[in-house]
Design a protein around this motif. Structure first.
Motif, PDB file in Angstrom:
ATOM      1  N   LEU A 110       0.830  -1.203   0.000  1.00 44.19           N
ATOM      2  CA  LEU A 110       0.000   0.000   0.000  1.00 44.19           C
ATOM      3  C   LEU A 110       0.864   1.253   0.000  1.00 44.19           C
ATOM      4  O   LEU A 110       0.581   2.217  -0.725  1.00 44.19           O
ATOM      5  N   GLU A 111       1.930   1.237   0.782  1.00 40.64           N
ATOM      6  CA  GLU A 111       2.840   2.392   0.809  1.00 40.64           C
ATOM      7  C   GLU A 111       3.557   2.537  -0.531  1.00 40.64           C
ATOM      8  O   GLU A 111       3.739   3.655  -1.031  1.00 40.64           O
ATOM      9  N   TRP A 112       3.964   1.414  -1.118  1.00 42.12           N
ATOM     10  CA  TRP A 112       4.574   1.463  -2.453  1.00 42.12           C
ATOM     11  C   TRP A 112       3.599   2.066  -3.466  1.00 42.12           C
ATOM     12  O   TRP A 112       3.973   2.909  -4.280  1.00 42.12           O
ATOM     13  N   PHE A 113       2.354   1.631  -3.400  1.00 41.38           N
ATOM     14  CA  PHE A 113       1.327   2.110  -4.321  1.00 41.38           C
ATOM     15  C   PHE A 113       1.114   3.618  -4.161  1.00 41.38           C
ATOM     16  O   PHE A 113       0.963   4.341  -5.146  1.00 41.38           O
ATOM     17  N   ARG A 114       1.128   4.081  -2.928  1.00 33.64           N
ATOM     18  CA  ARG A 114       0.957   5.506  -2.665  1.00 33.64           C
ATOM     19  C   ARG A 114       2.058   6.324  -3.357  1.00 33.64           C
ATOM     20  O   ARG A 114       1.822   7.426  -3.850  1.00 33.64           O
ATOM     21  N   ARG A 115       3.276   5.765  -3.410  1.00 32.76           N
ATOM     22  CA  ARG A 115       4.422   6.498  -3.948  1.00 32.76           C
ATOM     23  C   ARG A 115       4.637   6.275  -5.452  1.00 32.76           C
ATOM     24  O   ARG A 115       5.266   7.091  -6.112  1.00 32.76           O
ATOM     25  N   HIS A 116       4.145   5.145  -5.983  1.00 34.54           N
ATOM     26  CA  HIS A 116       4.425   4.790  -7.383  1.00 34.54           C
ATOM     27  C   HIS A 116       3.140   4.361  -8.071  1.00 34.54           C
ATOM     28  O   HIS A 116       2.888   3.171  -8.223  1.00 34.54           O
ATOM     29  N   SER A 117       2.347   5.314  -8.522  1.00 33.23           N
ATOM     30  CA  SER A 117       1.063   4.944  -9.093  1.00 33.23           C
ATOM     31  C   SER A 117       0.778   5.682 -10.379  1.00 33.23           C
ATOM     32  O   SER A 117       1.392   6.693 -10.695  1.00 33.23           O
ATOM     33  N   ASN A 118      -0.218   5.165 -11.118  1.00 35.97           N
ATOM     34  CA  ASN A 118      -0.666   5.815 -12.339  1.00 35.97           C
ATOM     35  C   ASN A 118      -1.766   6.836 -12.066  1.00 35.97           C
ATOM     36  O   ASN A 118      -2.320   7.416 -12.995  1.00 35.97           O
ATOM     37  N   GLY A 119      -2.110   7.044 -10.803  1.00 35.65           N
ATOM     38  CA  GLY A 119      -3.073   8.082 -10.469  1.00 35.65           C
ATOM     39  C   GLY A 119      -4.530   7.740 -10.700  1.00 35.65           C
ATOM     40  O   GLY A 119      -5.342   8.624 -10.974  1.00 35.65           O
ATOM     41  N   GLY A 120      -4.898   6.450 -10.593  1.00 39.12           N
ATOM     42  CA  GLY A 120      -6.290   6.053 -10.755  1.00 39.12           C
ATOM     43  C   GLY A 120      -7.123   6.376  -9.532  1.00 39.12           C
ATOM     44  O   GLY A 120      -6.684   7.022  -8.573  1.00 39.12           O
ATOM     45  N   GLN A 121      -8.363   5.910  -9.527  1.00 38.13           N
ATOM     46  CA  GLN A 121      -9.284   6.205  -8.429  1.00 38.13           C
ATOM     47  C   GLN A 121      -8.828   5.571  -7.112  1.00 38.13           C
ATOM     48  O   GLN A 121      -8.977   6.183  -6.051  1.00 38.13           O
ATOM     49  N   ALA A 122      -8.301   4.358  -7.183  1.00 39.81           N
ATOM     50  CA  ALA A 122      -7.827   3.700  -5.961  1.00 39.81           C
ATOM     51  C   ALA A 122      -6.665   4.473  -5.350  1.00 39.81           C
ATOM     52  O   ALA A 122      -6.574   4.638  -4.135  1.00 39.81           O
ATOM     53  N   TRP A 123      -5.774   4.960  -6.209  1.00 43.25           N
ATOM     54  CA  TRP A 123      -4.640   5.759  -5.732  1.00 43.25           C
ATOM     55  C   TRP A 123      -5.128   7.047  -5.088  1.00 43.25           C
ATOM     56  O   TRP A 123      -4.658   7.437  -4.016  1.00 43.25           O
ATOM     57  N   ALA A 124      -6.086   7.719  -5.705  1.00 45.40           N
ATOM     58  CA  ALA A 124      -6.626   8.961  -5.145  1.00 45.40           C
ATOM     59  C   ALA A 124      -7.280   8.702  -3.790  1.00 45.40           C
ATOM     60  O   ALA A 124      -7.147   9.516  -2.861  1.00 45.40           O
ATOM     61  N   PHE A 125      -7.943   7.576  -3.656  1.00 41.83           N
ATOM     62  CA  PHE A 125      -8.581   7.217  -2.385  1.00 41.83           C
ATOM     63  C   PHE A 125      -7.549   7.071  -1.276  1.00 41.83           C
ATOM     64  O   PHE A 125      -7.723   7.573  -0.169  1.00 41.83           O
ATOM     65  N   ILE A 126      -6.444   6.381  -1.570  1.00 38.05           N
ATOM     66  CA  ILE A 126      -5.388   6.193  -0.576  1.00 38.05           C
ATOM     67  C   ILE A 126      -4.694   7.512  -0.252  1.00 38.05           C
ATOM     68  O   ILE A 126      -4.327   7.775   0.896  1.00 38.05           O
ATOM     69  N   GLN A 127      -4.517   8.363  -1.248  1.00 37.76           N
ATOM     70  CA  GLN A 127      -3.868   9.639  -1.014  1.00 37.76           C
ATOM     71  C   GLN A 127      -4.657  10.516  -0.040  1.00 37.76           C
ATOM     72  O   GLN A 127      -4.089  11.310   0.706  1.00 37.76           O
TER      73      GLN A 127
END
Length: 216
Positions: free
Chosen positions: A192-209
């Motif tokens: 999850l922390e990796w995803f927060r730092r290295h993402s394509n900016g989708g909806q799931a990423w925005a939710f975690i941010q």
């Protein structure tokens, strides 16, 4: 001649029981929402790819019907979560397919999947079983084959090793193919922390941010 697209199968665990290994950093409601958004991000990618012919979602969770309709995907509802391998095997026995159809099985938690990744899969050798490994637990994040199913399904931890061994036993040509957007699935707090730092900016990423997660 335009290359024929791949048929994608996505097994989806019931959202109220999803991502249990994230329980120390996400509440049940957050885990359900995060899982839903990861699925939607993947469906968005698949539905806009010229390399995908159609998508079938396999799940016991009726709430996926909304996403299936939104992204023009087929839905096979199961009575219970029978397990990733069992549910997909059952679906394959019920779907009508031709002998030249290529089928790829994706998990619903590879949120960095891209059109380029799908093109790379579609351009791979149709005579080989294509396996795309995950980086964390020896799992398999894509299983691409030409019907019929060449070996029994056995997903989960260390599944890549099992699949390669089974392919060798059954004399099935196999190619372990590393594809960037399929290497990381989201199971552990560290993912999850990796995803927060290295993402394509989708909806799931925005939710975690938007969330305060101090323990991952």
């Amino acid at each position: 001649m335009k290359k024929k697209g791949i048929k994608a199968l996505i097994p989806v665990k019931a959202f109220n029981n999803a991502k249990l290994r994230l329980s120390e950093v996400l509440s049940p409601q957050q885990r359900a929402r995060f899982s839903y958004l990861m699925l939607e991000d993947i469906l968005q990618t698949l539905s806009t790819s010229s390399d995908i012919e159609n998508v079938t979602i396999i799940s016991s969770d009726i709430t996926v019907k909304v996403l299936a309709e939104k992204y023009d995907a087929d839905l096979m509802l199961t009575s219970v979560d029978g397990g990733y391998s069992e549910d997909v095997t059952q679906a394959l026995s019920e779907l009508k397919m031709n002998g030249d159809d290529r089928v790829v099985i994706f998990p619903s938690d590879v949120p960095q999947l891209s059109h380029e990744d799908l093109s790379e899969l579609n351009n791979s050798n149709s005579k080989e079983l294509i396996l795309c490994p995950g980086t964390s637990d020896g799992g398999t994040n894509a299983f691409l084959f030409t019907v019929p199913l060449p070996i029994p399904l056995s997903f989960g931890v260390d599944s890549l090793r099992r699949f390669v061994g089974s392919a060798m036993q059954h004399n099935v040509p196999v190619n372990v193919k590393r594809i960037a957007g399929l290497e990381r699935d989201i199971d552990q707090p560290s993912d999850l922390e990796w995803f927060r730092r290295h993402s394509n900016g989708g909806q799931a990423w925005a939710f975690i941010q938007e969330m305060e997660i101090s323990n991952c």
